[in-house]
Write an enzyme that holds these catalytic residues in place. Structure first.
Site, PDB file in Angstrom:
ATOM      1  N   ASP A  61      48.445  43.630  38.034  1.00 58.04           N
ATOM      2  CA  ASP A  61      47.749  44.675  37.277  1.00 58.04           C
ATOM      3  C   ASP A  61      48.479  46.001  37.468  1.00 58.04           C
ATOM      4  OD1 ASP A  61      45.782  42.923  36.426  1.00 58.04           O
ATOM      5  OD2 ASP A  61      44.482  43.334  38.143  1.00 58.04           O
ATOM      6  N   ASP A 104      44.513  41.145  30.018  1.00 60.70           N
ATOM      7  CA  ASP A 104      43.076  41.437  30.038  1.00 60.70           C
ATOM      8  C   ASP A 104      42.644  42.122  28.748  1.00 60.70           C
ATOM      9  OD1 ASP A 104      42.868  40.419  32.643  1.00 60.70           O
ATOM     10  OD2 ASP A 104      43.433  42.348  33.511  1.00 60.70           O
TER      11      ASP A 104
END
Length: 251
Positions: free
Chosen positions: A157, A174
């Site tokens: 991330d 995501d």
């Protein structure tokens, strides 16, 4: 010899039982619908498959360049920040991050989800193009994060967004999943012919046709129920006449 005969008898009985169970399952009404499913991959679906591949590449490339160049900058200060080096061994909101079985479980669930998504995409008719767009985006996001889980046993991330009073880390995969899910929910609620609250002309017309078909089917079944007793009476009268005729001949 007796033992061999008993074994043969049990084998025959077991074979018959399996055949009966298979026939019963095969004729379940829901499975009858599945047997009618056909591949629905037209030119629109082929384009969406290409888009899905591009989204996967975008996700993986951004992760590679983020690691290589150590991205650190603000998109919207205190709301959207790009922070290099953030890693998530769990899933959304770091769920299962500390569980030793977390990653194997998430990998297995992702594979199952992908099988269902691909099957849904293949068999869904082309007229459900909005749902197919949603499925292609969710599939791209799931594959992007699956590559990370298999390769690194964690997800890379680098985008932080303020949600629920705190910064939440995520990535482009995501984004694809969230956007695809939102599109699917909107389509199923308001837009397509299965919509719970149909707002489009196409959805209203499709549901009106379905109601007419249901009424016609109900009327046909009612007529059959009404006509069956009459047929039975006629059959009984015919049998009585035959019996009387035979008795007369015998007399």
């Amino acid at each position: 010899m007796k033992n061999k005969n008993k074994a043969r008898v049990w084998n025959v009985r077991l074979t018959i039982l399996i055949d009966k169970i298979t026939a019963l399952i095969y004729h379940i009404p829901m499975l009858e619908k599945f047997k009618k499913l056909k591949f629905n991959i037209g030119w629109k679906s082929l384009i969406l498959i290409g888009v899905c591949v591009i989204l996967i590449i975008v996700d993986l490339l951004t992760k590679i360049f983020e690691e290589k160049d150590s991205w650190n900058f603000s998109v919207i200060p205190n709301f959207i920040e790009v922070v290099s080096g953030s890693r998530n061994p769990g899933c959304a909101f770091s769920f299962l991050a500390e569980a030793s079985w977390g990653q194997p479980f998430l990998i297995a669930v992702t594979f199952i989800l992908l099988i269902l998504l691909v099957a849904f995409f293949i068999f869904m008719p082309e007229r459900f193009i909005i749902l197919k767009i949603a499925v292609s985006m969710i599939t791209a996001g799931a594959i992007g994060n699956l590559v990370d889980r298999i390769s690194f046993f964690e997800v890379r991330d680098f985008v932080e967004i303020r949600m629920f009073g705190r910064m939440v880390s995520c990535n482009f995969a995501d984004f694809w999943i969230v956007i695809g899910t939102v599109i699917a929910v909107i389509d199923m609620l308001f837009l397509n012919e299965w919509a719970l609250i149909p707002l489009t002309k196409r959805a209203k017309e499709a549901q009106a046709k379905d109601k007419e078909k249901d009424k016609d089917n109900a009327a046909e079944s009612t007529e059959q129920v009404i006509s069956e007793p009459g047929q039975n009476v006629e059959n009984c009268d015919a049998r009585n006449d035959e019996d009387e005729h035979k008795n007369g001949e015998n007399g």
